[in-house]
Write an enzyme that holds these catalytic residues in place. Structure first.
Site, PDB file in Angstrom:
ATOM      1  CG  ASP A   9      -1.719   1.207   1.302  1.00 49.58           C
ATOM      2  OD1 ASP A   9      -2.087   1.752   0.432  1.00 49.58           O
ATOM      3  OD2 ASP A   9      -1.662   1.724   2.536  1.00 49.58           O
ATOM      4  CG  LEU A  10       1.704   5.790  -1.992  1.00 51.15           C
ATOM      5  CD1 LEU A  10       3.229   5.374  -2.077  1.00 51.15           C
ATOM      6  CD2 LEU A  10       1.199   6.267  -3.351  1.00 51.15           C
ATOM      7  CG  ASP A  11      -1.768   7.244   0.502  1.00 47.01           C
ATOM      8  OD1 ASP A  11      -0.920   7.956   0.229  1.00 47.01           O
ATOM      9  OD2 ASP A  11      -3.108   7.545   0.018  1.00 47.01           O
ATOM     10  CB  THR A  17      -0.115  10.923   1.892  1.00 42.02           C
ATOM     11  OG1 THR A  17      -0.520   9.419   1.757  1.00 42.02           O
ATOM     12  CG2 THR A  17       0.831  11.420   0.811  1.00 42.02           C
ATOM     13  CE  LYS A  45      -3.508   6.632   9.430  1.00 37.60           C
ATOM     14  NZ  LYS A  45      -2.657   5.900  10.613  1.00 37.60           N
ATOM     15  N   GLY A  46      -7.245   4.754   4.226  1.00 37.85           N
ATOM     16  CA  GLY A  46      -7.574   3.420   3.226  1.00 37.85           C
ATOM     17  C   GLY A  46      -8.938   3.542   2.714  1.00 37.85           C
ATOM     18  NE  ARG A  49     -10.344  11.665  -4.703  1.00 38.42           N
ATOM     19  CZ  ARG A  49      -9.972  11.990  -6.039  1.00 38.42           C
ATOM     20  NH1 ARG A  49     -10.848  12.634  -6.804  1.00 38.42           N
ATOM     21  NH2 ARG A  49      -8.832  11.523  -6.288  1.00 38.42           N
ATOM     22  CB  SER A 114      -2.144   3.091  -3.632  1.00 34.63           C
ATOM     23  OG  SER A 114      -2.667   4.248  -3.430  1.00 34.63           O
ATOM     24  CB  SER A 116      -4.347   7.283  -3.705  1.00 35.17           C
ATOM     25  OG  SER A 116      -4.223   8.814  -4.064  1.00 35.17           O
ATOM     26  CE  LYS A 145      -5.777  -0.795  -1.028  1.00 38.70           C
ATOM     27  NZ  LYS A 145      -4.654  -0.345  -0.181  1.00 38.70           N
ATOM     28  CD  GLU A 169      -3.399  -1.708   2.939  1.00 39.97           C
ATOM     29  OE1 GLU A 169      -3.568  -1.108   3.848  1.00 39.97           O
ATOM     30  OE2 GLU A 169      -3.794  -1.724   1.848  1.00 39.97           O
ATOM     31  CG  ASP A 170      -1.874   2.665   6.519  1.00 38.62           C
ATOM     32  OD1 ASP A 170      -2.228   2.155   5.464  1.00 38.62           O
ATOM     33  OD2 ASP A 170      -1.993   3.714   6.895  1.00 38.62           O
TER      34      ASP A 170
HETATM   35  C1  BG6 Z   1      -6.120   5.989   0.336  1.00 38.40           C
HETATM   36  C2  BG6 Z   1      -5.970   6.872   1.472  1.00 38.40           C
HETATM   37  O1  BG6 Z   1      -4.731   5.382  -0.076  1.00 38.40           O
HETATM   38  O2  BG6 Z   1      -6.393   6.635  -0.872  1.00 38.40           O
HETATM   39  C3  BG6 Z   1      -7.241   7.703   1.731  1.00 38.40           C
HETATM   40  O3  BG6 Z   1      -5.461   6.102   2.641  1.00 38.40           O
HETATM   41  C4  BG6 Z   1      -7.857   8.289   0.533  1.00 38.40           C
HETATM   42  O4  BG6 Z   1      -7.302   8.513   2.831  1.00 38.40           O
HETATM   43  C5  BG6 Z   1      -7.811   7.223  -0.889  1.00 38.40           C
HETATM   44  O5  BG6 Z   1      -9.055   8.711   0.573  1.00 38.40           O
HETATM   45  C6  BG6 Z   1      -8.393   7.853  -2.086  1.00 38.40           C
HETATM   46  O6  BG6 Z   1      -7.285   8.733  -2.247  1.00 38.40           O
HETATM   47  P1  BG6 Z   1      -7.289   9.891  -3.350  1.00 38.40           P
HETATM   48  O7  BG6 Z   1      -5.775  10.646  -3.434  1.00 38.40           O
HETATM   49  O8  BG6 Z   1      -7.916   9.109  -4.786  1.00 38.40           O
HETATM   50  O9  BG6 Z   1      -8.506  10.962  -2.817  1.00 38.40           O
HETATM   51 MG    MG Z   2      -2.894   3.113   3.682  1.00 37.47          MG
END
Ligand code: BG6
Ligand code: MG
Length: 218
Positions: A9-11, A17, A45-46, A49, A114, A116, A145, A169-170
């Site tokens: 996972d990234l964030d 982030t 977290k995770g 949006r 990820s 994101s 997820k 994963e966090d």
């Molecule tokens: C996850 C984050 O990696 O990505 C979440 O932990 C975030 O907090 C999600 O909402 C979606 O990210 P983005 O950048 O597409 O809004």
């Molecule tokens: Mg994460």
């Protein structure tokens, strides 16, 4: 089954982030006339949006039209993008680079998984992109997820069986995604919050790829 790949996972695993997501969502909440805490932010977290927005609006007791929701998601993302625009390699979490390096030296494949849609920018700003043979992010998956899609796609792109992968994963939703994909999961963060992991540590600086492989085999 021999471990053949690590999926990260990234964030919250490779970069922090969450603080930027918090700042941007909080700015939106404040504009709508309410606030939320750092503790509440843990629940985001995770989480993708759309779902994050629903949770936050619930905290503020706000009901918005779809048009208004779209407006605020767009605005939040614009604020978030101004924060990540200044990211640099110093924001890579402790131990992450050494861990990736050792993973590669062991001949394991590496993928990113990820939620994101901003993952490509973060990878570029931090100089992390070159470590990944496959990048699966919010731009290419349709189910968020805990759906296992993000990790199953990663395994497929790496041409490795899901059972030969280990996920890092966090977030609870991410840990469940790994579980649903049939992959052992290493938790990064608080052991009280992350159950069903083979081990949970505070960060990648506390473990080695060799130790994880030994754990999976045992
Ligand atoms: C996850 C984050 O990696 O990505 C979440 O932990 C975030 O907090 C999600 O909402 C979606 O990210 P983005 O950048 O597409 O809004
Ligand atoms: Mg994460």
């Amino acid at each position: 089954m021999k471990v053949a790949a690590f999926l990260f996972d990234l964030d919250g695993v490779l970069v922090d982030t969450a603080k930027y997501h918090f700042l941007a969502w909080r700015k939106m909440a404040n504009a709508l006339g309410f606030d939320f805490t750092h503790e509440q932010n843990e629940q985001l977290k995770g989480v993708g949006r759309v779902q994050s927005l629903e949770i936050i609006l619930g905290w503020g007791g706000k009901t918005l039209s779809q048009e208004e929701k779209n407006h605020w998601m767009h605005q939040k993302n614009a604020w978030y993008q101004t924060f990540i625009a200044d990211m640099n390699p110093d924001e890579i979490l402790p131990g992450a680079l050494a861990f990736l390096e050792k993973t590669k030296a062991l001949g394991l494949k590496i993928a990113l998984g990820s939620a994101s849609r901003n993952a490509p920018v973060i990878l570029e700003k931090t100089g992390l992109r070159h470590w990944f043979e496959a990048v699966v992010d919010g731009n290419v998956v349709s189910a968020s997820k805990p759906n296992p899609e993000v990790y199953l796609k990663g395994a497929e792109l790496l041409e490795v069986a899901p059972t030969a992968c280990v996920v890092f994963e966090d977030a609870v939703s991410g840990m469940e995604a790994a579980q649903n994909a049939g992959m052992p999961c290493v938790g990064i963060g608080n052991a009280d919050q992350l159950s069903n992991t083979i081990i949970t540590v505070k960060g990648l600086h506390q473990i080695t790829p060799e130790a994880i492989i030994t754990l999976v085999k045992s």
